[in-house]
Design a protein around this motif. Structure first.
Motif, short mmCIF file in Angstrom:
data_model
loop_
_atom_site.label_atom_id
_atom_site.label_comp_id
_atom_site.label_asym_id
_atom_site.label_seq_id
_atom_site.Cartn_x
_atom_site.Cartn_y
_atom_site.Cartn_z
N CYS A 1 9.20 -14.04 2.92
CA CYS A 1 9.42 -13.95 1.48
C CYS A 1 8.16 -13.55 0.72
O CYS A 1 8.04 -13.81 -0.48
CB CYS A 1 9.96 -15.27 0.95
SG CYS A 1 11.59 -15.68 1.59
N ILE A 2 7.22 -12.92 1.40
CA ILE A 2 5.97 -12.48 0.78
C ILE A 2 5.80 -10.98 1.03
O ILE A 2 5.94 -10.52 2.16
CB ILE A 2 4.77 -13.27 1.32
CG1 ILE A 2 4.89 -14.74 0.90
CG2 ILE A 2 3.45 -12.68 0.85
CD1 ILE A 2 3.88 -15.67 1.53
N GLY A 3 5.51 -10.24 -0.05
CA GLY A 3 5.40 -8.79 0.08
C GLY A 3 4.18 -8.22 -0.59
O GLY A 3 3.37 -8.93 -1.17
N ASP A 4 4.07 -6.89 -0.52
CA ASP A 4 2.96 -6.17 -1.13
C ASP A 4 3.37 -4.70 -1.24
O ASP A 4 4.52 -4.35 -0.99
CB ASP A 4 1.68 -6.34 -0.30
CG ASP A 4 0.43 -6.32 -1.17
OD1 ASP A 4 0.14 -5.26 -1.77
OD2 ASP A 4 -0.25 -7.35 -1.26
N ARG A 5 2.41 -3.86 -1.58
CA ARG A 5 2.68 -2.44 -1.76
C ARG A 5 2.18 -1.57 -0.61
O ARG A 5 2.70 -0.48 -0.37
CB ARG A 5 2.01 -1.93 -3.05
CG ARG A 5 2.42 -2.71 -4.27
CD ARG A 5 1.72 -2.22 -5.54
NE ARG A 5 2.00 -3.17 -6.60
CZ ARG A 5 1.20 -4.19 -6.92
NH1 ARG A 5 0.05 -4.36 -6.28
NH2 ARG A 5 1.53 -5.03 -7.87
N VAL A 6 1.18 -2.04 0.09
CA VAL A 6 0.45 -1.21 1.05
C VAL A 6 0.69 -1.70 2.48
O VAL A 6 0.63 -2.90 2.74
CB VAL A 6 -1.06 -1.24 0.73
CG1 VAL A 6 -1.85 -0.42 1.73
CG2 VAL A 6 -1.31 -0.72 -0.69
N PRO A 7 0.97 -0.79 3.42
CA PRO A 7 1.20 -1.19 4.81
C PRO A 7 0.04 -2.00 5.38
O PRO A 7 -1.13 -1.66 5.17
CB PRO A 7 1.34 0.16 5.54
CG PRO A 7 1.80 1.11 4.50
CD PRO A 7 1.14 0.68 3.22
N GLY A 8 0.38 -3.06 6.09
CA GLY A 8 -0.63 -3.87 6.75
C GLY A 8 -1.19 -5.00 5.92
O GLY A 8 -1.73 -5.96 6.46
#
Length: 245
Positions: A201-208
């Protein structure tokens, strides 16, 4: 790292390199006494950070990875919310918006952060931007907290209302892994709460970025646990409460 830098990156190769790096770092951390467990407490709260439309829907500078958002984060949040609501445990939805978004204004609630990131696009007047995603919308009895900085604790009432409710553990979800989620976990631990980062349930914009930050957070600031583990924990608390009544 921009979209131009990452659009041709092979996800499998990135995953391989990260796993290789994590294996070496795990050895170092364990030799030095890191990666200890803080554990679950007796009364948790769910703290959902910035899962508002500007982050969860396409078309905004703050938009996060849509594949992960739709396939993992929102479904995982729905499971957590169902468990928390059934157990009658506190839920805090956190969002971010600004009242004075003129970057040339002599005074603004943006402080200096607008010199680094485009926070001026999240205008308090446009409620649709900062409203919590309708798929995980708050229900009666849940609180929506408006923050101005990265951490949900910085300059807000969060710590006070959690302590007033007897909370000893926070399950943190949301975006972004490298900023608002991370700083919320760091400040939560500093404020004396057991900190749990809910992996899916935790995300971001950039791979890795998610993988790296969760690895590092798990070593220093919180236990990273799966949705399944967290839901089982919450359901167990609910079952114990019912048995005691």
């Amino acid at each position: 790292m921009s979209d131009l830098d990452t659009k041709d990156l092979d996800p499998k190769e990135l995953d391989r390199l990260l796993k290789q790096a994590f294996a070496a770092a795990t050895k170092l951390y364990q030799e030095r006494g890191f990666q200890r467990r803080v554990g679950f407490g007796k009364r948790p709260a769910l703290v959902s950070v910035d899962l508002a439309n500007a982050w969860t829907r396409p078309g905004n500078p703050f938009t996060c990875d849509q594949d992960k958002m739709d396939a993992e984060i929102i479904p995982g949040m729905q499971r957590l919310l169902t468990a928390f609501r059934a157990a009658n445990l506190p839920v805090i939805h956190v969002t971010t918006a600004y009242e004075i978004t003129d970057r040339e204004a002599p005074f603004t609630d943006m402080g200096l952060w607008h010199n680094k990131i485009p926070i001026d696009v999240v205008n308090l007047k446009d409620k649709d931007l900062w409203a919590i995603d309708s798929r995980i919308a708050p229900v009666e009895g849940e609180y929506t907290l408006l923050k101005k900085r990265a951490s949900a604790f910085h300059g807000t009432e969060l710590g006070g209302i959690l302590r007033a409710s007897g909370v000893d553990t926070i399950l943190v979800t949301g975006v972004t892994a490298c900023a608002c989620v991370r700083t919320t976990l760091c400040d939560g631990l500093a404020d004396g709460f057991r900190t749990i980062a809910v992996r899916e349930c935790i995300g971001d914009r950039v791979p890795g970025v998610v993988d790296y930050n969760l690895f590092d957070i798990d070593a220093k600031f919180a236990d990273v646990e799966s949705v399944d583990t967290c839901v089982s924990y919450i359901e167990g608390l609910g079952a114990a409460r019912i048995a005691a009544e």
